[in-house]
Design a protein around this motif. Structure first.
Motif, mmCIF file in Angstrom:
data_model
loop_
_atom_site.group_PDB
_atom_site.id
_atom_site.type_symbol
_atom_site.label_atom_id
_atom_site.label_comp_id
_atom_site.label_asym_id
_atom_site.label_seq_id
_atom_site.Cartn_x
_atom_site.Cartn_y
_atom_site.Cartn_z
ATOM 1 N N LEU A 207 -5.934 5.155 -4.646
ATOM 2 C CA LEU A 207 -4.581 4.791 -4.469
ATOM 3 C C LEU A 207 -3.619 5.926 -3.997
ATOM 4 O O LEU A 207 -3.817 6.972 -4.593
ATOM 5 N N THR A 208 -2.492 5.660 -3.266
ATOM 6 C CA THR A 208 -1.724 6.424 -3.065
ATOM 7 C C THR A 208 -0.227 6.459 -3.652
ATOM 8 O O THR A 208 0.005 5.402 -4.261
ATOM 9 N N ALA A 209 0.585 7.338 -3.510
ATOM 10 C CA ALA A 209 1.824 7.285 -4.476
ATOM 11 C C ALA A 209 2.621 6.207 -3.908
ATOM 12 O O ALA A 209 3.457 5.518 -4.356
ATOM 13 N N ASP A 210 2.372 5.741 -2.570
ATOM 14 C CA ASP A 210 3.364 4.728 -2.090
ATOM 15 C C ASP A 210 2.632 3.491 -2.471
ATOM 16 O O ASP A 210 3.413 2.346 -2.284
ATOM 17 N N SER A 211 1.498 3.238 -2.599
ATOM 18 C CA SER A 211 0.767 2.164 -2.946
ATOM 19 C C SER A 211 0.708 1.731 -4.403
ATOM 20 O O SER A 211 0.844 0.699 -4.890
ATOM 21 N N VAL A 212 0.828 2.667 -5.129
ATOM 22 C CA VAL A 212 0.645 2.342 -6.809
ATOM 23 C C VAL A 212 1.725 1.517 -7.299
ATOM 24 O O VAL A 212 1.618 0.797 -7.996
ATOM 25 N N ALA A 213 2.959 1.579 -6.600
ATOM 26 C CA ALA A 213 4.021 0.671 -7.166
ATOM 27 C C ALA A 213 3.751 -0.697 -7.137
ATOM 28 O O ALA A 213 3.965 -1.586 -7.975
ATOM 29 N N ALA A 214 2.932 -1.249 -5.921
ATOM 30 C CA ALA A 214 2.488 -2.598 -5.746
ATOM 31 C C ALA A 214 1.358 -2.775 -6.834
ATOM 32 O O ALA A 214 1.298 -3.932 -7.450
ATOM 33 N N PHE A 215 0.503 -1.934 -6.880
ATOM 34 C CA PHE A 215 -0.728 -2.200 -7.843
ATOM 35 C C PHE A 215 -0.333 -2.301 -9.508
ATOM 36 O O PHE A 215 -1.083 -2.928 -10.219
ATOM 37 N N LEU A 216 1.007 -1.675 -9.707
ATOM 38 C CA LEU A 216 1.300 -1.757 -10.991
ATOM 39 C C LEU A 216 1.554 -3.405 -11.314
ATOM 40 O O LEU A 216 1.740 -3.663 -12.692
ATOM 41 N N ALA A 217 1.735 -4.181 -10.407
ATOM 42 C CA ALA A 217 1.921 -5.494 -10.525
ATOM 43 C C ALA A 217 0.954 -6.278 -11.047
ATOM 44 O O ALA A 217 1.068 -7.596 -11.616
ATOM 45 N N VAL A 218 -0.138 -5.803 -11.149
ATOM 46 C CA VAL A 218 -1.546 -6.420 -11.459
ATOM 47 C C VAL A 218 -1.639 -6.488 -12.863
ATOM 48 O O VAL A 218 -1.910 -7.650 -13.367
ATOM 49 N N GLY A 219 -1.339 -5.988 -13.743
ATOM 50 C CA GLY A 219 -1.439 -5.754 -15.182
ATOM 51 C C GLY A 219 -0.185 -6.261 -15.628
ATOM 52 O O GLY A 219 0.892 -5.846 -15.392
ATOM 53 N N PRO A 220 -0.096 -7.125 -16.660
ATOM 54 C CA PRO A 220 1.036 -7.842 -17.293
ATOM 55 C C PRO A 220 1.978 -6.498 -17.910
ATOM 56 O O PRO A 220 3.042 -6.554 -17.982
ATOM 57 N N SER A 221 1.276 -5.756 -18.807
ATOM 58 C CA SER A 221 1.856 -4.544 -19.168
ATOM 59 C C SER A 221 2.715 -3.600 -18.459
ATOM 60 O O SER A 221 3.933 -3.178 -18.281
ATOM 61 N N SER A 222 1.869 -3.190 -17.131
ATOM 62 C CA SER A 222 2.634 -2.326 -16.306
ATOM 63 C C SER A 222 3.406 -3.028 -15.586
ATOM 64 O O SER A 222 4.668 -2.532 -14.823
ATOM 65 N N THR A 239 21.643 9.987 -10.568
ATOM 66 C CA THR A 239 20.906 10.589 -9.695
ATOM 67 C C THR A 239 19.479 9.269 -9.529
ATOM 68 O O THR A 239 18.745 9.657 -10.631
ATOM 69 N N PRO A 240 19.427 8.705 -8.513
ATOM 70 C CA PRO A 240 18.264 7.826 -8.212
ATOM 71 C C PRO A 240 16.937 8.719 -8.429
ATOM 72 O O PRO A 240 16.778 9.839 -8.133
ATOM 73 N N LEU A 241 15.846 7.764 -9.109
ATOM 74 C CA LEU A 241 14.583 8.570 -9.217
ATOM 75 C C LEU A 241 13.999 8.716 -7.546
ATOM 76 O O LEU A 241 14.303 7.882 -6.705
ATOM 77 N N PRO A 242 13.374 9.743 -7.439
ATOM 78 C CA PRO A 242 12.712 10.152 -6.099
ATOM 79 C C PRO A 242 11.910 9.047 -5.332
ATOM 80 O O PRO A 242 11.734 9.008 -4.169
ATOM 81 N N VAL A 243 11.150 8.402 -6.279
ATOM 82 C CA VAL A 243 9.983 7.497 -5.917
ATOM 83 C C VAL A 243 10.406 6.039 -6.655
ATOM 84 O O VAL A 243 10.907 6.002 -7.638
ATOM 85 N N ARG A 244 9.651 5.132 -5.941
ATOM 86 C CA ARG A 244 9.778 3.676 -6.742
ATOM 87 C C ARG A 244 8.698 3.608 -7.776
ATOM 88 O O ARG A 244 7.700 4.285 -7.498
ATOM 89 N N THR A 245 9.057 3.170 -8.843
ATOM 90 C CA THR A 245 8.126 3.029 -9.919
ATOM 91 C C THR A 245 7.427 1.800 -10.056
ATOM 92 O O THR A 245 6.541 1.668 -10.886
ATOM 93 N N ALA A 246 7.933 0.814 -9.391
ATOM 94 C CA ALA A 246 7.380 -0.613 -9.254
ATOM 95 C C ALA A 246 7.904 -1.255 -8.072
ATOM 96 O O ALA A 246 8.945 -0.815 -7.285
ATOM 97 N N ALA A 247 7.234 -2.194 -7.669
ATOM 98 C CA ALA A 247 7.867 -3.371 -6.744
ATOM 99 C C ALA A 247 8.441 -4.505 -7.627
ATOM 100 O O ALA A 247 7.224 -5.337 -7.924
ATOM 101 N N PRO A 248 9.546 -4.684 -7.845
ATOM 102 C CA PRO A 248 10.135 -5.773 -8.597
ATOM 103 C C PRO A 248 9.726 -7.076 -8.523
ATOM 104 O O PRO A 248 9.283 -7.882 -9.313
ATOM 105 N N ALA A 249 9.787 -7.399 -7.148
ATOM 106 C CA ALA A 249 9.295 -8.782 -6.793
ATOM 107 C C ALA A 249 7.912 -9.070 -7.228
ATOM 108 O O ALA A 249 7.332 -10.199 -7.632
ATOM 109 N N LEU A 250 6.821 -8.136 -6.859
ATOM 110 C CA LEU A 250 5.634 -8.284 -7.075
ATOM 111 C C LEU A 250 5.260 -8.188 -8.345
ATOM 112 O O LEU A 250 4.367 -9.081 -8.854
#
Length: 276
Positions: A207-222, A239-250
């Motif tokens: 997984l890459t830093a860009d794709s991990v946000a989408a994979f976080l949607a797989v587990g209920p806890s994450s 100050t916004p975080l430099p990277v997305r921590t999740a994909a909210p819709a997913l």
């Protein structure tokens, strides 16, 4: 009697069962004490509702599945063991109506405990709160009650998904010991295994830093934590975080999918196919 009325009759039965169970009331009291105690530890801390949300995020992610386990592991399995499923099948109640009724009853009981605990924790933590820390925004999108309200909302969605999965585990079990083992396994998977698998994939370079946000949607806890970080905490930061921590819709879709799978499996496993 209409379809939804039959569902609510089953739900009412489940609620009454929970209320009469002293062991479950003790578990609810322990959950309440733990959450409110953690809220009390946040009293007067800088950051206000953002700090409270941070302090409760991981404990809620762990304790909600434990609460769902206690309230749900003997639900469908208990009915089968006592012969109550056979009695219910003599009435004009379908598997779907029974499964949805059990879910509604048990979920309402869990949500009552979760929402009441978080509400009291918020009141306790807001007592004597200091001014927001400097890292928080000072405009209307900063540290407000809306931050904590969103956290509670996402906790509700998380609880619904986990309750559905616990009921599914109870429905597929064929003995009390199996129900205990399978539902406990579901809790362990939800809380630890899926997150560990994600960390392992990330560390191995799958997984890459860009794709991990989408994979976080797989587990209920994450998925739950991702929704909190993206839609509750991030808007409060100056100050916004430099990277997305999740994909909210997913993440929201992930929780909804786990809920649908849990209720669907419960309906299919409630009693043999073709027996309505």
């Amino acid at each position: 009697m209409r379809r939804h009325e039959r569902t609510f009759v089953v739900a009412d039965r489940e609620l009454r069962t929970v209320v009469r169970n002293r062991a479950l009331l003790a578990v609810a009291a322990a959950f309440f004490a733990a959450v409110v105690g953690l809220g009390g530890a946040s009293t007067g801390s800088p950051g206000g509702y953002v700090s409270l949300t941070y302090n409760l995020l991981v404990p809620v992610a762990v304790l909600v599945p434990v609460l769902a386990f206690a309230f749900g592991y003997q639900s469908v399995r208990g009915d089968a063991a006592r012969g109550e499923v056979d009695v219910i099948r003599t009435y004009p109640v379908s598997r779907a109506e029974y499964a949805l009724g059990v879910f509604v009853g048990r979920a309402l009981a869990v949500l009552a405990v979760v929402v009441a605990s978080l509400a009291v924790a918020g009141v306790v933590a807001s007592t004597g709160a200091e001014q927001p820390a400097s890292f928080l925004a000072t405009h209307s999108a900063g540290d407000t009650l809306a931050v904590y309200a969103r956290f509670v909302l996402f906790a509700v969605g998380y609880a619904l998904a986990v309750v559905a999965l616990v009921l599914a585990a109870s429905a597929v079990s064929r003995s009390d010991r199996e129900a205990l083992a399978v539902t406990a396994g579901v809790v362990v998977v939800v809380v630890f295994v899926l997150d560990l698998a994600l960390v392992t994939l990330l560390s191995m370079g799958f997984l890459t830093a860009d794709s991990v946000a989408a994979f976080l949607a797989v587990g209920p806890s994450s998925a739950f934590r991702g929704l909190v970080f993206e839609l509750a905490v991030r808007p409060a930061l100056a100050t916004p975080l430099p990277v997305r921590t999740a994909a909210p819709a997913l993440s929201a879709a992930g929780l909804l999918a786990w809920w649908a799978v849990g209720v669907g499996v419960t309906a299919l496993a409630a009693w043999p196919a073709g027996d309505e």
